[in-house]
Scaffold this active site. Structure first.
Site, PDB file in Angstrom:
ATOM      1  N   GLU A  20      44.072  36.124  43.179  1.00 28.50           N
ATOM      2  CA  GLU A  20      44.964  35.748  44.175  1.00 28.50           C
ATOM      3  C   GLU A  20      45.422  34.104  43.659  1.00 28.50           C
ATOM      4  O   GLU A  20      46.652  33.917  43.807  1.00 28.50           O
ATOM      5  CB  GLU A  20      44.567  35.902  45.575  1.00 28.50           C
ATOM      6  CG  GLU A  20      44.169  37.479  45.824  1.00 28.50           C
ATOM      7  CD  GLU A  20      45.387  38.122  45.464  1.00 28.50           C
ATOM      8  OE1 GLU A  20      46.648  37.848  45.524  1.00 28.50           O
ATOM      9  OE2 GLU A  20      44.924  39.444  45.116  1.00 28.50           O
ATOM     10  N   HIS A  67      48.085  34.210  41.080  1.00 28.75           N
ATOM     11  CA  HIS A  67      49.427  34.155  41.600  1.00 28.75           C
ATOM     12  C   HIS A  67      50.004  32.989  42.069  1.00 28.75           C
ATOM     13  O   HIS A  67      50.989  32.577  41.987  1.00 28.75           O
ATOM     14  CB  HIS A  67      49.500  35.510  42.502  1.00 28.75           C
ATOM     15  CG  HIS A  67      49.159  36.785  42.277  1.00 28.75           C
ATOM     16  ND1 HIS A  67      49.837  37.235  41.060  1.00 28.75           N
ATOM     17  CD2 HIS A  67      48.290  37.753  42.544  1.00 28.75           C
ATOM     18  CE1 HIS A  67      49.645  38.381  40.871  1.00 28.75           C
ATOM     19  NE2 HIS A  67      48.569  38.956  41.835  1.00 28.75           N
TER      20      HIS A  67
END
Length: 231
Positions: free
Chosen positions: A101, A104
């Protein structure tokens, strides 16, 4: 049709089986490595905060979100949300997901082009997904010339959803590769722990591949049905 059975249903079945296998692989792999504690005892939250600082990103908050494997990065509010299975967990699986994550967030910070393309497609895809099946059903239920227009528009709208899933693939694979490099290069995980994390992220990536393949098979089925109607 053969004996009242639509042979194109086999495409739906194939897509469903692929998705089920990918989901089962992801759950079993995550379950296995969620029981393996990382050497430092660092939680998913702590790893995410450290990775973001190393990347020079200070405007992204790390928050908890309920559920398992509901982890995601929200580029609009710049919030990285980690699930129950990740936020306070000290497993190598949790650190892999947290790092993914963060990948990202780093993509967003550096202007990674596929992520920007995916973001631009979101409103169009949401609209297309909402109208695709109603248009397709109207086109299939009626046998007028105008019904074919509805069917073609439905196929176009559904194609946008398939395109979105295809564009998502490089975004997810790139986030995972960034996560692996960060975890290994920073020393957050040992080499054997990084290898375990690779397996978790690879299994997660397979679910996106399965989703894209399933959607493409569904689109192919609709196109075959539409071509049959035109004859």
């Amino acid at each position: 049709m053969y004996y009242g059975i639509d042979p194109t249903y086999i495409l739906v079945v194939i897509g469903l089986v692929i998705c089920l296998l990918a989901s089962a692989k992801m759950k079993s792999t995550f379950s296995k490595y969620s029981k393996v504690r990382n050497h430092s005892g660092m939680t998913g939250r702590e790893a995410a905060e450290q990775i973001l600082k190393r990347a020079g990103i200070y405007d992204v908050r790390v928050e908890h979100i309920a559920g398992d494997l509901t982890d995601h990065y929200d580029p609009r509010s710049k919030v990285l949300r980690l699930s129950d299975a990740t936020y306070n967990s000290v497993s190598v699986a949790a650190l892999g997901v947290a790092a993914h994550e963060c990948g990202h967030a780093i993509q967003h910070d550096t202007g990674y082009v596929p992520l920007q393309i995916r973001g631009a497609l979101v409103p169009v895809v949401n609209f297309g997904s909402a109208i695709a099946w109603p248009l397709i059903l109207i086109g299939l239920l009626f046998s007028s010339r105008s019904s074919m227009l509805f069917l073609n528009l439905g196929i176009l709208a559904f194609s946008l959803a398939v395109l979105f899933q295809i564009v998502t693939l490089p975004v997810e694979f790139n986030a995972s590769s960034r996560a692996i490099r960060i975890l290994g290069g920073s020393g957050i995980l040992y080499e054997d722990e990084v290898n375990a994390t690779k397996k978790v992220l690879f299994a997660a990536a397979l679910t996106y591949v399965a989703g894209a393949v399933s959607a493409a098979l569904q689109l192919l089925r609709i196109i075959l049905i539409a071509n049959n109607r035109r004859r």
